[in-house]
Each structure stands twice: as C-alpha cells, then as structure tokens.
Design an enzyme around this catalytic site. Structure first.
Site, PDB file in Angstrom:
ATOM      1  CE  LYS A 106      -4.434   0.964   0.123  1.00 45.38           C
ATOM      2  NZ  LYS A 106      -5.552   0.145  -0.391  1.00 45.38           N
ATOM      3  CG  ASN A 221     -17.426   2.126  -8.312  1.00 44.73           C
ATOM      4  OD1 ASN A 221     -17.373   0.950  -7.980  1.00 44.73           O
ATOM      5  ND2 ASN A 221     -17.106   2.538  -9.517  1.00 44.73           N
ATOM      6  CB  ALA A 222     -18.758  -0.270  -3.656  1.00 42.13           C
TER       7      ALA A 222
HETATM    8  P1  NAD Z   1     -17.686   6.234  -3.601  1.00 44.14           P
HETATM    9  O1  NAD Z   1     -17.039   7.503  -3.209  1.00 44.14           O
HETATM   10  O2  NAD Z   1     -18.008   5.970  -5.034  1.00 44.14           O
HETATM   11  O3  NAD Z   1     -19.093   6.070  -2.818  1.00 44.14           O
HETATM   12  C1  NAD Z   1     -19.216   6.283  -1.444  1.00 44.14           C
HETATM   13  C2  NAD Z   1     -20.701   6.418  -1.148  1.00 44.14           C
HETATM   14  O4  NAD Z   1     -20.865   6.577   0.255  1.00 44.14           O
HETATM   15  C3  NAD Z   1     -21.365   7.636  -1.786  1.00 44.14           C
HETATM   16  O5  NAD Z   1     -22.665   7.269  -2.223  1.00 44.14           O
HETATM   17  C4  NAD Z   1     -21.495   8.613  -0.623  1.00 44.14           C
HETATM   18  O6  NAD Z   1     -22.593   9.495  -0.798  1.00 44.14           O
HETATM   19  C5  NAD Z   1     -21.752   7.635   0.490  1.00 44.14           C
HETATM   20  N1  NAD Z   1     -21.514   8.204   1.806  1.00 44.14           N
HETATM   21  C6  NAD Z   1     -20.565   9.073   2.222  1.00 44.14           C
HETATM   22  N2  NAD Z   1     -20.742   9.347   3.499  1.00 44.14           N
HETATM   23  C7  NAD Z   1     -21.789   8.614   3.909  1.00 44.14           C
HETATM   24  C8  NAD Z   1     -22.443   8.451   5.126  1.00 44.14           C
HETATM   25  N3  NAD Z   1     -22.087   9.133   6.221  1.00 44.14           N
HETATM   26  N4  NAD Z   1     -23.491   7.593   5.174  1.00 44.14           N
HETATM   27  C9  NAD Z   1     -23.898   6.913   4.078  1.00 44.14           C
HETATM   28  N5  NAD Z   1     -23.324   7.037   2.911  1.00 44.14           N
HETATM   29  C10 NAD Z   1     -22.279   7.882   2.830  1.00 44.14           C
HETATM   30  O7  NAD Z   1     -16.786   5.085  -2.992  1.00 44.14           O
HETATM   31  P2  NAD Z   1     -16.763   3.547  -3.385  1.00 44.14           P
HETATM   32  O8  NAD Z   1     -15.683   3.315  -4.373  1.00 44.14           O
HETATM   33  O9  NAD Z   1     -18.147   3.095  -3.659  1.00 44.14           O
HETATM   34  O10 NAD Z   1     -16.243   2.917  -2.015  1.00 44.14           O
HETATM   35  C11 NAD Z   1     -17.134   2.665  -0.932  1.00 44.14           C
HETATM   36  C12 NAD Z   1     -16.468   1.702   0.020  1.00 44.14           C
HETATM   37  O11 NAD Z   1     -16.126   0.512  -0.685  1.00 44.14           O
HETATM   38  C13 NAD Z   1     -15.157   2.211   0.653  1.00 44.14           C
HETATM   39  O12 NAD Z   1     -15.038   1.683   1.946  1.00 44.14           O
HETATM   40  C14 NAD Z   1     -14.102   1.568  -0.224  1.00 44.14           C
HETATM   41  O13 NAD Z   1     -12.870   1.419   0.457  1.00 44.14           O
HETATM   42  C15 NAD Z   1     -14.754   0.240  -0.512  1.00 44.14           C
HETATM   43  N6  NAD Z   1     -14.167  -0.417  -1.659  1.00 44.14           N
HETATM   44  C16 NAD Z   1     -14.371   0.071  -2.922  1.00 44.14           C
HETATM   45  C17 NAD Z   1     -13.756  -0.571  -3.987  1.00 44.14           C
HETATM   46  C18 NAD Z   1     -13.991  -0.092  -5.402  1.00 44.14           C
HETATM   47  O14 NAD Z   1     -13.502  -0.773  -6.316  1.00 44.14           O
HETATM   48  N7  NAD Z   1     -14.701   0.982  -5.631  1.00 44.14           N
HETATM   49  C19 NAD Z   1     -12.950  -1.697  -3.779  1.00 44.14           C
HETATM   50  C20 NAD Z   1     -12.778  -2.191  -2.474  1.00 44.14           C
HETATM   51  C21 NAD Z   1     -13.399  -1.526  -1.428  1.00 44.14           C
END
Ligand code: NAD
Length: 419
Positions: A106, A221-222
C-alpha cells in the site's frame, strides 16, 4: 496514537488470533509482524506560486510470498505510516483469501488533493514515482487507485515510470481506463464480487432471493452497482442511503414492494441524492444500519458499525462491501448475537481480483471480453466464499477469523519454503 485506534495494532491482533487457531510456526509469525520493506520519501513539489513544498510519501511492501506486491496509493491528509502498514497487511490477507497470486502493499501521501491545482497534483504524482520507481514495476510492485487517487493520477504515474525506465510497462499500475490498458468489468468488479458472495451466503442460510430484504448504506461506485446486481438477481432492496441521507420503501411488509434500482440510479444522477425518491420515506444514515432486513450491506465508510449501534442490528447477515465498516468491539458483539459477517477481505475482493486480471492481460499482451472476466471472477469468488465458510465451520469461528486463518496459512506455506 493510542493502541486502540492504531490500525496496525488492530491488524497485528488479527494476525495473532489467526496464528493461534492454526498453531502457526513461531518463526513465520515473527516474520509476518512487519512489512518486508517500508519506505518514506520526501517529495518536493514546485507549487504554482514558485515556492517548493515537501510532501511525505510512503510505500509499504508487506509480503510477496504469493506474487508481486499489490496495493493502491492513497492521497489523504490523515495518512500515517501505521495506516499504510496496516493497509498493506490487509492487502496481503485479501489477495491470499481469494487465492490470487499477488502479495500485499500500500502507498500513501500526506496531502489534501483538493487544495492542489491540477498541475501541482501532476507534479506530486510524478514526484512520487521519481522517488520510488526502483521498487515498482509489473514484476515487483503494482499500485492502483485508492482514496482520492484517480485513473488520471495513475496515468501520470505510469507515464513517469515508463519515461524513467525507458520502455513500456503497462502492468506497472492497474485501475487504468480501458484505452490505457484497463480491464473490462473493473468499474463494477467490487460489487460483482460482493454480489456473488451474497448469492452464496443466501444459499447457505436458506434465504430465497425474492423473499430476502436488503439495505445498502452508500450509493456510490460499490453500493449502486451492488444494488443493481442484487436487484437483477431477484433480491428485494428495500433501503439505501448516501451522504445526504437514506430512504426506505413504503409498506415494506407488502412482499412485492422493492426499490426500482434503475429508476433510482437515474433519479440520483438527476438530483444528486437518493433522498426524495418516489414511494419512499426518508430515514437517517444511522437508521439504515439497524433496519429490520435480512441482509445489511455497508458500502460507504469505515467504522460505522460500533458498540453503540451493533446491539440494535436486526439483519441476520452483513456483507462488508466497504473496507473496515465494523469496529473490532462491534465485531465481537455481532459474533455473540449470531449475525453472520462476510468480511471485507472477502466481500470486496472482486476489485483486486479484476486488478490482478488487468495486470495479467497487460503482462501477456491480451484483452479479455467482459464475459471472460466475469466467468473467471465468479469462479474465484465462489471458491473463496466456500473455503472461508468451511474453515468457519471447521474451527467453529466467525467468517473474518476464518478468512484470516485461510490467508495466513497460504502465506505461511510459501514463507516456510524460504527458511
Ligand atoms: P464512492 O465515493 O463511489 O461512494 C461512497 C458512497 O458513500 C457515496 O454514495 C457517498 O454518498 C456515500 N456516503 C458518504 N458518506 C456517507 C455516510 N455518512 N453515510 C452513508 N453514505 C455515505 O466510494 P466507493 O468506491 O463506492 O467505495 C465505498 C467503500 O467501498 C469504501 O469503503 C471503499 O474502500 C470500498 N471499496 C471500494 C472498492 C472499489 O472498487 N470501488 C474496492 C474495495 C473496497
């Protein structure tokens, strides 16, 4: 930083716990207590006003027994060396849990990227590579995007790396756009992996999709892809939330009632939030976690399930699509309550798995179709899910501990060969 809030301390507690279950060789245990290599660099950046500012960057290469080091680079003002070390340890565990031939690493830079101009951000990203290129490469260590690092930043980094080494090496970084050598399916791979896990979990817990209610915290995204995929599989998504708040379907007890995810996605794109969607009632982001549903999917932030709310959780199972959504104390409470938690190192490993596919395609000079990517991903996720499940049964423990047991065992077999 106190021991309790130190992520590396927590990571080592998890290691010790898994080691105890498998009576891990003390020599291997000792070797796994620190990264193979930890580098701190000072990155000088000429700012737009002509002054020079020094930014601190890190790369932690935890272990490469199973394959080249792999892990994202985070740009955040709260980056610490212990956080980077812990995240690199968890990457090792994640890759080993799903049994892909990648090690754990990382990176991070202490910076608020929102305060930099595009030019400053580019010079910082190129500067990171100028200081670390010698330990990176498709045959050494392969970074990817993480918090606040984008495909654009990855593009600058790859370009700088290739300029320095004087040849192309597209596999040095994953998470690239398709035209830069990225993989089909990467955009929704995390959710796809999580959806495969949910499907297998439901089978093991005798849940029928059409009768299974799901709440998802986070619609980025997720979370949004997870909602779409699970909905397509027939599950009843009855509540979702984003940073502006949450929504729950009206009359949830009517068994045919569920959110129309396509319409909701279109609504969020138009209005900027899920809040206010027709046929729903507004709820808070805390309420969504304690809703009366069968499966809860945290897909937003870390540390949202805490000892304060864990006792009120009604879901029978939690699928951790977010990284680190459950604090260690809350985890213990959920275990006692009989809530099945599919841990982040398994539930969201679809992302790193397709990153591994991207690296493999780059190294072999291939480009796979989306159908090929999904077939390979499904096999890896389904196999990993059932291995972790049977390890949980064998050791009579929870799925997180089982995943750590499986992963530490895999790494230790390879490490033993080096003794
Ligand atoms: P993102 O920024 O696309 O989405 C985050 C979402 O969370 C948004 O909809 C935002 O509005 C919401 N959010 C923010 N604060 C919030 C709160 N207090 N309550 C509820 N919702 C809230 O991020 P992502 O890529 O979807 O990642 C989300 C999680 O998934 C993170 O923990 C990330 O580490 C994990 N993750 C993502 C990936 C990936 O490929 N995108 C891979 C592994 C892990």
């Amino acid at each position: 930083m106190s021991e309790v809030s130190n992520p590396f301390f927590n990571a080592m507690e998890q290691l010790d716990k898994a080691a105890g279950y498998i009576s891990l060789d003390e020599r291997i245990h000792t070797m796994l207590k620190q990264p193979d290599r930890l580098i701190e660099v000072a990155i000088p950046v000429v700012m737009d006003d002509g002054t020079v500012k020094i930014f601190t960057g890190y790369r932690s290469q935890y272990n490469n027994s199973l394959g080249v080091y792999k892990g994202g680079i985070r740009y955040h003002w709260n980056v610490t060396v212990d956080e980077v070390k812990a995240l690199s340890f968890w990457m090792m565990i994640k890759c080993a849990t799903v049994n892909i031939p990648m090690g754990g690493a990382k990176g991070g830079v202490i910076v608020n990227p929102k305060e930099l101009s595009e030019g400053e951000l580019e010079r910082l990203s190129r500067g990171y590579i100028q200081k670390l290129w010698m330990v990176l490469g498709s045959d050494k260590d392969v970074p990817a995007p993480d918090v606040y690092t984008t495909p654009q930043i990855m593009g600058w980094m790859r370009d700088e790396f290739e300029k320095i080494i004087g040849k192309q090496d597209p596999g040095v970084i994953t998470g690239k756009s398709i035209d830069q050598g990225g993989s089909e399916g990467r955009g929704f791979s995390t959710a796809q992996g999580g959806a495969y896990c949910t499907r297998e979990l439901a089978k093991n817990m005798n849940m029928i999709p059409e009768e299974t209610t799901i709440a998802i915290q986070g619609f980025g995204n997720a979370g949004s892809h997870m909602a779409r995929l699970l909905s397509e599989m027939g599950y009843r998504i009855v509540a979702v939330s984003d940073s502006k708040g949450g929504i729950a379907i009206n009359n949830k007890q009517v068994t045919t009632n569920k959110l129309n995810i396509d319409a909701l996605t279109e609504y969020k794109a138009r209005t900027g939030s899920v809040v206010g969607f027709e046929g729903t009632t507004e709820i808070s982001n805390d309420d969504i976690l304690t809703m009366d549903v069968d499966i809860l999917v945290p897909a937003a932030l870390e540390n949202v399930i805490t000892p304060e709310n864990a006792g009120n959780i009604k879901a029978k199972a939690i699928v951790e699509l977010a990284n680190g959504p459950t604090t260690p104390d809350a985890d213990e409470m959920l275990k006692k309550m009989g809530v099945v938690v599919v841990p982040d190192v398994l539930a969201n490993a679809g992302g790193v798995t397709v990153s591994y596919f991207e690296w493999e395609q780059n190294v072999k000079g291939e480009h796979w179709t989306e159908a090929d990517v999904l077939t390979k991903l499904e096999k890896i996720m389904v196999d990993a899910f059932h291995e972790v499940w049977s390890t949980k049964e064998q050791y009579k423990t929870d799925m997180r501990t089982a995943a750590f047991i499986k992963a530490v065992d895999r790494v230790s077999v390879k490490l033993t060969e080096t003794l």
